[in-house]
Design an enzyme around this catalytic site. Sequence first.
Site, PDB file in Angstrom:
ATOM      1  N   HIS A 190     -12.569  10.128  -7.805  1.00 22.79           N
ATOM      2  CA  HIS A 190     -12.635   9.236  -6.651  1.00 22.79           C
ATOM      3  C   HIS A 190     -11.243   8.667  -6.387  1.00 22.79           C
ATOM      4  O   HIS A 190     -10.287   8.964  -7.097  1.00 22.79           O
ATOM      5  CB  HIS A 190     -13.727   8.176  -6.804  1.00 22.79           C
ATOM      6  N   HIS A 227      -8.905   7.276  -9.111  1.00 18.93           N
ATOM      7  CA  HIS A 227      -8.173   8.234  -9.947  1.00 18.93           C
ATOM      8  C   HIS A 227      -6.970   8.772  -9.197  1.00 18.93           C
ATOM      9  O   HIS A 227      -5.874   8.924  -9.761  1.00 18.93           O
ATOM     10  CB  HIS A 227      -9.089   9.389 -10.375  1.00 18.93           C
ATOM     11  N   CYS A 270     -21.677   0.651 -25.437  1.00 18.24           N
ATOM     12  CA  CYS A 270     -21.864   0.834 -23.993  1.00 18.24           C
ATOM     13  C   CYS A 270     -21.322   2.207 -23.609  1.00 18.24           C
ATOM     14  O   CYS A 270     -20.130   2.475 -23.766  1.00 18.24           O
ATOM     15  CB  CYS A 270     -21.136  -0.253 -23.198  1.00 18.24           C
ATOM     16  N   CYS A 290     -18.595   2.162 -20.816  1.00 16.67           N
ATOM     17  CA  CYS A 290     -17.241   1.870 -21.317  1.00 16.67           C
ATOM     18  C   CYS A 290     -16.813   2.869 -22.393  1.00 16.67           C
ATOM     19  O   CYS A 290     -15.639   2.934 -22.733  1.00 16.67           O
ATOM     20  CB  CYS A 290     -17.177   0.484 -21.956  1.00 16.67           C
ATOM     21  N   CYS A 299     -23.572  -5.402 -20.802  1.00 13.30           N
ATOM     22  CA  CYS A 299     -22.133  -5.136 -20.732  1.00 13.30           C
ATOM     23  C   CYS A 299     -21.587  -5.856 -19.510  1.00 13.30           C
ATOM     24  O   CYS A 299     -22.135  -5.738 -18.411  1.00 13.30           O
ATOM     25  CB  CYS A 299     -21.872  -3.634 -20.621  1.00 13.30           C
ATOM     26  N   HIS A 349     -20.457  -3.219 -16.731  1.00 15.73           N
ATOM     27  CA  HIS A 349     -21.452  -2.329 -16.128  1.00 15.73           C
ATOM     28  C   HIS A 349     -22.792  -3.000 -15.846  1.00 15.73           C
ATOM     29  O   HIS A 349     -23.635  -2.428 -15.175  1.00 15.73           O
ATOM     30  CB  HIS A 349     -21.658  -1.096 -17.020  1.00 15.73           C
ATOM     31  N   LYS A 373     -14.924  -3.056  -7.085  1.00 20.23           N
ATOM     32  CA  LYS A 373     -14.309  -1.917  -7.760  1.00 20.23           C
ATOM     33  C   LYS A 373     -15.034  -0.643  -7.313  1.00 20.23           C
ATOM     34  O   LYS A 373     -16.239  -0.652  -7.111  1.00 20.23           O
ATOM     35  CB  LYS A 373     -14.413  -2.078  -9.270  1.00 20.23           C
ATOM     36  N   LYS A 418     -18.934   5.167  -9.079  1.00 17.91           N
ATOM     37  CA  LYS A 418     -20.088   5.940  -8.625  1.00 17.91           C
ATOM     38  C   LYS A 418     -21.331   5.063  -8.556  1.00 17.91           C
ATOM     39  O   LYS A 418     -22.058   5.079  -7.591  1.00 17.91           O
ATOM     40  CB  LYS A 418     -20.360   7.104  -9.603  1.00 17.91           C
TER      41      LYS A 418
HETATM   42  O1  ME8 Z   1     -11.002   5.227 -18.847  1.00 14.92           O
HETATM   43  N1  ME8 Z   1      -8.362   1.178  -9.021  1.00 14.92           N
HETATM   44  O2  ME8 Z   1     -11.235   7.272 -17.814  1.00 14.92           O
HETATM   45  P1  ME8 Z   1     -11.708   6.850 -16.350  1.00 14.92           P
HETATM   46  C1  ME8 Z   1      -7.287   1.611  -9.676  1.00 14.92           C
HETATM   47  N2  ME8 Z   1     -11.070   8.516 -20.092  1.00 14.92           N
HETATM   48  N3  ME8 Z   1      -7.313   2.551 -10.637  1.00 14.92           N
HETATM   49  C2  ME8 Z   1      -8.507   3.078 -10.950  1.00 14.92           C
HETATM   50  C3  ME8 Z   1      -9.688   2.678 -10.310  1.00 14.92           C
HETATM   51  C4  ME8 Z   1      -9.576   1.687  -9.300  1.00 14.92           C
HETATM   52  N4  ME8 Z   1     -10.631   1.240  -8.613  1.00 14.92           N
HETATM   53  N5  ME8 Z   1     -10.707   3.382 -10.825  1.00 14.92           N
HETATM   54  C5  ME8 Z   1     -10.169   4.199 -11.770  1.00 14.92           C
HETATM   55  C6  ME8 Z   1     -11.004   6.449 -18.869  1.00 14.92           C
HETATM   56  N6  ME8 Z   1      -8.845   4.028 -11.847  1.00 14.92           N
HETATM   57  C7  ME8 Z   1     -10.625   7.176 -20.137  1.00 14.92           C
HETATM   58  C8  ME8 Z   1      -9.126   7.109 -20.295  1.00 14.92           C
HETATM   59  S1  ME8 Z   1      -6.853   7.677 -21.558  1.00 14.92           S
HETATM   60  C9  ME8 Z   1      -6.434   8.153 -23.117  1.00 14.92           C
HETATM   61  C10 ME8 Z   1      -8.581   7.765 -21.524  1.00 14.92           C
HETATM   62  C11 ME8 Z   1      -7.913   4.764 -12.725  1.00 14.92           C
HETATM   63  O3  ME8 Z   1     -12.133   8.126 -15.698  1.00 14.92           O
HETATM   64  C12 ME8 Z   1      -7.116   3.816 -13.605  1.00 14.92           C
HETATM   65  O4  ME8 Z   1      -5.944   4.474 -14.015  1.00 14.92           O
HETATM   66  O5  ME8 Z   1     -12.666   5.739 -16.419  1.00 14.92           O
HETATM   67  C13 ME8 Z   1      -8.050   3.608 -14.772  1.00 14.92           C
HETATM   68  O6  ME8 Z   1      -7.405   3.097 -15.929  1.00 14.92           O
HETATM   69  C14 ME8 Z   1      -8.560   5.021 -14.974  1.00 14.92           C
HETATM   70  O7  ME8 Z   1      -8.681   5.550 -13.628  1.00 14.92           O
HETATM   71  C15 ME8 Z   1      -9.899   5.083 -15.690  1.00 14.92           C
HETATM   72  O8  ME8 Z   1     -10.372   6.395 -15.640  1.00 14.92           O
END
Ligand code: ME8
Length: 504
Positions: free
Chosen positions: A17, A20, A125, A128, A143, A146, A295, A298
Amino acid sequence: MRFYLTTPIYYVNSTPHIGHAYTTAIGDMIVRNRQQRGQETFFLTGVDEHATKVYRVAQEQGLEPQEYADRIAVPWRELPKRLDAETDFFIRTSDEGHKRFVRDFLQRMYDNGDVYEDVYAGWYCVGCEAFKTDEELTEDGLCKDHLTKPEWIEEKNYFFRLSAYQDRLLALYDERPQFVLPGFRYNEARSFIAGGLQDFSISRAGQPWGIPLPWDESQVAYVWADALINYLSALTYAREGEDLRDVFWPVAHHLLAKDILRFHCVFWPAMLLSAGYEPPQQLFVHGYLLLDDRKISKSLGNVIEPLELIDVYGSDAVRFWIARAVSFGHDGSASVDSVRERYENELGNDLGNLLSRTTAMVARYRDGTVKRVEPDAPVDFDALREDVAGRMDDFDVTGALDVTWDAVRRLNQYVTAEAPWQLAKDEANDAKLDRVLYTLLDGLTALAVALHAYLPQSSAKILEALRQPAGFEWERVRNGGAVTAEGIGQAEPLFPRIELAATA
Ligand code: ME8
């Protein structure tokens, strides 16, 4: 002069989304700017596959987890490409190279005496992918992020002795006040450490999907104990026959949002110290891009498909909106409508029209030729060059674009004030007209270079339309750098009007 930047590796329980796309696009802007300044860079992104939530989606779809991961990796790989993000490697945690390295890394922690066996009994969770203490839950036991009830887990786990690293982490933070940016995030991380650290579980006994621990194959690595290590593992196999750890560790900079601050700013440096590696150079923790103040996720149903936005507006416009719509570092609200507004008003009018008018006048009044003469200086590009570089080094991606866009507007004011269409009416003004046209050509050339990190496609088009040499070396952001140009014709619109039907 070496710079290694990472994005988080994203969970593949669904497709990307705009949140990312946000981190990946900003990362690319930072890396491109460093490259322009002659630095040797490496930019890493990828996906995090061994999560419980990924395993469950695969089950729901009746697929083996690896097969599910292979399928969904396709749109994730597309994301950086479609954003025009020039990543050097795309890591998947199911890569053999990663799995091998994780086992070695965890074994080093084990051999160092930092891992012990115990029973974990507590909440988990899945949203998370984190174990939760009672204080981390609402009064109703949900949580906080969530608002779902975590699952009770009771199993034999291996724990990492994080508590033993409290003093070393505090010393690290005290020695390096820039270790975490912005400052308020540094304070948040430091006070978490100062408040006392608890050991955490690094394995899961009840899940078959993951990397088996080298000393006990009946357990897999906890998803975070696997995922964080990607920042180092990638360097060992991204380029065949090379070990890039020698080149890019520890000059690593991690980009992430505040949701995963603790894992990155506390757990990860401690794990590195335990395994005998240096901590990364710096972490930048940004805020959330909010849509209608919520925020994006999904489950909240306000997901924007980044690839669809790119289909309509193109990657430059989406990148521009990402950098400019909210101040990078802070939380900020943006609407999809504002993509269109910025496309039309800023990209189309401020920049696109400036190029169209300039090239049209050169074609009409000077038969497509602009001679190099001494320019006026409506913009001090030497000052801009320094200012933008300093801001980019501080991760002030929005501020750097703001000052550059002020320069775009000053060049527009210059055209209006000099009114070349009036000058063209009288041959007595020839020298002045030559100067004005060269100043515009020169200013647009410097701006194309300054904007390259944000607008890689448009910046190349501008240089081409102005018959200037290709290349975005940072020194070209200066006054008087444009060369004599011939054969300039009216440029195609940089940001053509988009019919409403296309967005319906
Ligand atoms: O946490 N605004 O993956 P994730 C800004 N797999 N950035 C955002 C965002 C938003 N609304 N939503 C997501 C994970 N992001 C783990 C990480 S790393 C070793 C493992 C971005 O798919 C932002 O960079 O939940 C956030 O930290 C990341 O997506 C979380 O991605």
